[in-house]
Design an enzyme around this catalytic site. Structure first.
Site, short mmCIF file in Angstrom:
data_model
loop_
_atom_site.label_atom_id
_atom_site.label_comp_id
_atom_site.label_asym_id
_atom_site.label_seq_id
_atom_site.Cartn_x
_atom_site.Cartn_y
_atom_site.Cartn_z
N PRO A 123 0.83 -1.20 0.00
CA PRO A 123 0.00 0.00 0.00
C PRO A 123 0.87 1.25 0.00
O PRO A 123 1.96 1.26 0.56
CB PRO A 123 -0.82 -0.12 1.29
CG PRO A 123 -0.07 -1.07 2.15
CD PRO A 123 0.68 -1.99 1.24
N LYS A 124 0.39 2.27 -0.66
CA LYS A 124 1.09 3.55 -0.70
C LYS A 124 0.62 4.37 0.51
O LYS A 124 -0.39 5.06 0.46
CB LYS A 124 0.80 4.28 -2.01
CG LYS A 124 1.61 5.53 -2.23
CD LYS A 124 1.37 6.07 -3.64
CE LYS A 124 2.15 7.34 -3.88
NZ LYS A 124 1.66 8.46 -3.06
N VAL A 125 1.35 4.25 1.59
CA VAL A 125 0.96 4.88 2.86
C VAL A 125 0.94 6.40 2.69
O VAL A 125 1.88 7.00 2.15
CB VAL A 125 1.92 4.46 3.98
CG1 VAL A 125 1.53 5.12 5.29
CG2 VAL A 125 1.93 2.94 4.12
N GLY A 278 -3.11 4.64 -2.68
CA GLY A 278 -2.87 3.80 -3.84
C GLY A 278 -1.98 2.63 -3.45
O GLY A 278 -1.86 2.30 -2.26
#
Length: 555
Positions: A123-125, A278
């Site tokens: 996951p794009k933190v 994202g």
């Protein structure tokens, strides 16, 4: 904002395909300058102060809008400011903090995956990027991202965070790159969005001293170890052993596009302990960290579906409803959001429009409320030229105005007719707004009940109404006479949904006091006064007499 690829944005953005604005050279120059200044303001706040003044997707769309305008008006082209020009800090990163190119759509994701092997996804933190420097197991420095080459010294604040270990069981120099995030257990991105998580972290790190509660609310997600093991499995195992378990938990092997699609959808719709915007696709192996560039070829972002879209206001219209309520409507250059093509946006009330002062040419963000209903997010920036917009005077419109189609009353009068024939009123089959508009255009509706006298022969003379339709309309009009009193009162706009005993008539209801109306279930003082005013309205008396003469029961 986070680095993006201008050409890629153009290829996939509707702005690149949109018609050029109808501006002269002077206005074009001013509009382009305004947008460049707005972008510079956002860049400075994000890269120097860690503050996100606008969503990433609105920022990206604004950059694309600028590129579109520059193509439309090449004579106005100025050197484009580097988004990171003012982002540098006093401390150099040991290794470059890379940005991420954004993959625009599924086709781009498929292509990226097919050209590479040994891939992973995480996951794009959505937080604030940092570099952590350990030497012989001791934390030496924490550096904000800055411009990727240098940033601010956040060591003092970072030492107050329980999530950042002060000592690790690792010899030599260890460089970690990761994201400080706001802990949000059970956070579902599809429902709650970013919830301001990134700004909370940035605000906290700007303080000299953190209280224990705030410090405990900040977590760390390590997404890379530039000078660590080359292969991803080895890096993840070692990071987990050092206490960074989330790195291994949220970094998964990726075989193909279908898996990428699955995990993107899963992390978007299922609970996570942090906000995310994202997914990140990564190759296991990458070049030596000394050779890292601003936008690596070995990692890319696939953002979640747009939650907001940038739209230009074409016009501001005002809709006047049956009760006299004035609703401002923004007419937009069409934008796509999720599976919706949005052209019109309601602002709800005249007071809200007056407070926002939205005018043609302004750029606004559009969001979906409950993922279905489009609504205004914010006014992103205003046009340099502010054309005057004249709103209807609210003093002229109220529940007892416009019972006839006098000048300025056309909208409210048509809304009254549409309500009257609708399911909530007389439920006249085949009669809607279009039918009433045709009769109005033909001059056959001098008042709200003039249609009671129209027969098929008269209706057939109206443009667009043939014999069959005229006979059907006349039949619907004739049936209206047999509708009961309660249904007629609803059709005329009775301000409550009430049932009446058999034999109740207009005269009896008109003599009721406000106190007597309050004995009805669900009727309070305000509604009681509205009911009393309805039956006493001067404008309704001729209509009541018309219905009495037409033989409608109860009048």
């Amino acid at each position: 904002m986070k680095t993006s690829i201008a050409l890629l944005l153009c290829l996939v953005s509707p702005f690149c395909l949109a018609a050029c604005p109808d501006w002269g050279a002077t206005q074009a120059q001013q509009e382009i300058l305004n947008l460049q200044q707005q972008l510079s303001l956002w860049n400075e706040a994000y890269h120097r102060r860690g503050l996100s003044l606008v969503d990433d997707e609105i920022y990206d769309q604004s950059r694309a809008r600028l590129h579109q305008w520059l193509r439309c008006f090449p004579a106005q082209r100025l050197p484009e400011a580097d988004p990171l020009a003012n982002a540098a800090g006093p401390l150099s990163h040991p290794f470059r903090q890379t940005g991420l190119g954004k993959l625009a759509d599924e086709a781009a994701v498929r292509d990226w995956i097919e050209r590479r092997s040994d891939l992973w996804i995480q996951p794009k933190v959505d937080g604030v990027a940092v570099t952590l420097v350990y030497r012989d197991g001791l934390l030496q420095q924490v550096i904000s991202r800055g411009d990727g080459a240098s940033g601010q010294d956040w060591t003092s604040g970072a030492r107050q965070l329980p999530a950042i270990a002060q000592r690790l069981a690792e010899n030599g120099e260890m460089i970690l790159q990761g994201e400080l995030y706001w802990r949000m257990e059970g956070h579902v991105q599809a429902k709650a969005g970013g919830s301001g998580a990134r700004s909370r972290v940035a605000g906290a790190m700007a303080r000299n001293r953190l209280d224990a509660h705030t410090a405990a609310a900040i977590g760390l997600f390590v997404w890379d170890w530039p000078n660590g093991p080359q292969a991803m499995p080895a890096r993840l195992e070692r990071l987990s052993a050092l206490g960074f378990a989330d790195s291994q938990r949220f970094t998964l092997p990726l075989a193909d596009f279908d898996q990428a699609h699955h995990w993107r959808n899963h992390w978007y719709r299922q609970p996570l302990p942090f906000a995310s915007d994202g997914v990140v696709l990564r190759q296991s192996r990458r070049p030596p960290a000394e050779r890292w560039q601003a936008e690596p070829h070995w990692a890319a972002a696939w953002k979640y579906p747009l939650r907001s879209a940038l739209a230009q206001v074409r016009a501001v219209d005002f809709r006047i409803g049956r009760s006299g309520r004035i609703t401002p409507l923004l007419q937009l250059e069409p934008v796509q959001l999720d599976d919706r093509r949005i052209r019109t946006l309601s602002l709800g009330s005249l007071k809200r429009w007056q407070a926002l002062d939205v005018r043609p040419g302004d750029q606004v963000s559009v969001v979906l409320a409950g993922q279905t209903i489009p609504k205004l997010g914010t006014v992103v920036w205003r046009a340099s030229e502010r054309p005057a917009v004249t709103a209807p005077d609210p003093r002229h419109y109220h529940p007892h105005s416009c019972w006839k189609p006098a000048p300025g009353c056309e909208q409210q009068f048509l809304a009254r007719l549409t309500w009257l024939s609708g399911k909530q009123g007389l439920d006249l089959s085949g009669i809607g707004a279009g039918s009433w508009q045709a009769l109005l255009d033909a001059g056959l509706l001098p008042d709200l009940l003039a249609w009671l006298k129209l027969d098929a022969a008269a209706l057939q003379q109206v443009a667009g109404i043939g014999k069959t339709r005229a006979e059907a309309m006349a039949d619907s009009f004739a049936q209206a006479r047999s509708r009961p009193l309660a249904q007629w009162l609803q059709a005329l706009g009775l301000p409550a949904n009430l049932e009446f005993d058999a034999g109740t008539d207009w005269r009896t209801l008109a003599t009721r006091s406000a106190a007597q109306w309050q004995t009805e279930p669900g009727i309070g003082p305000t509604r009681a006064r509205q009911l009393q005013a309805f039956f006493g309205a001067e404008q309704l008396q001729p209509l009541r007499e018309r219905l009495r003469l037409a033989g409608v029961s109860g009048f």
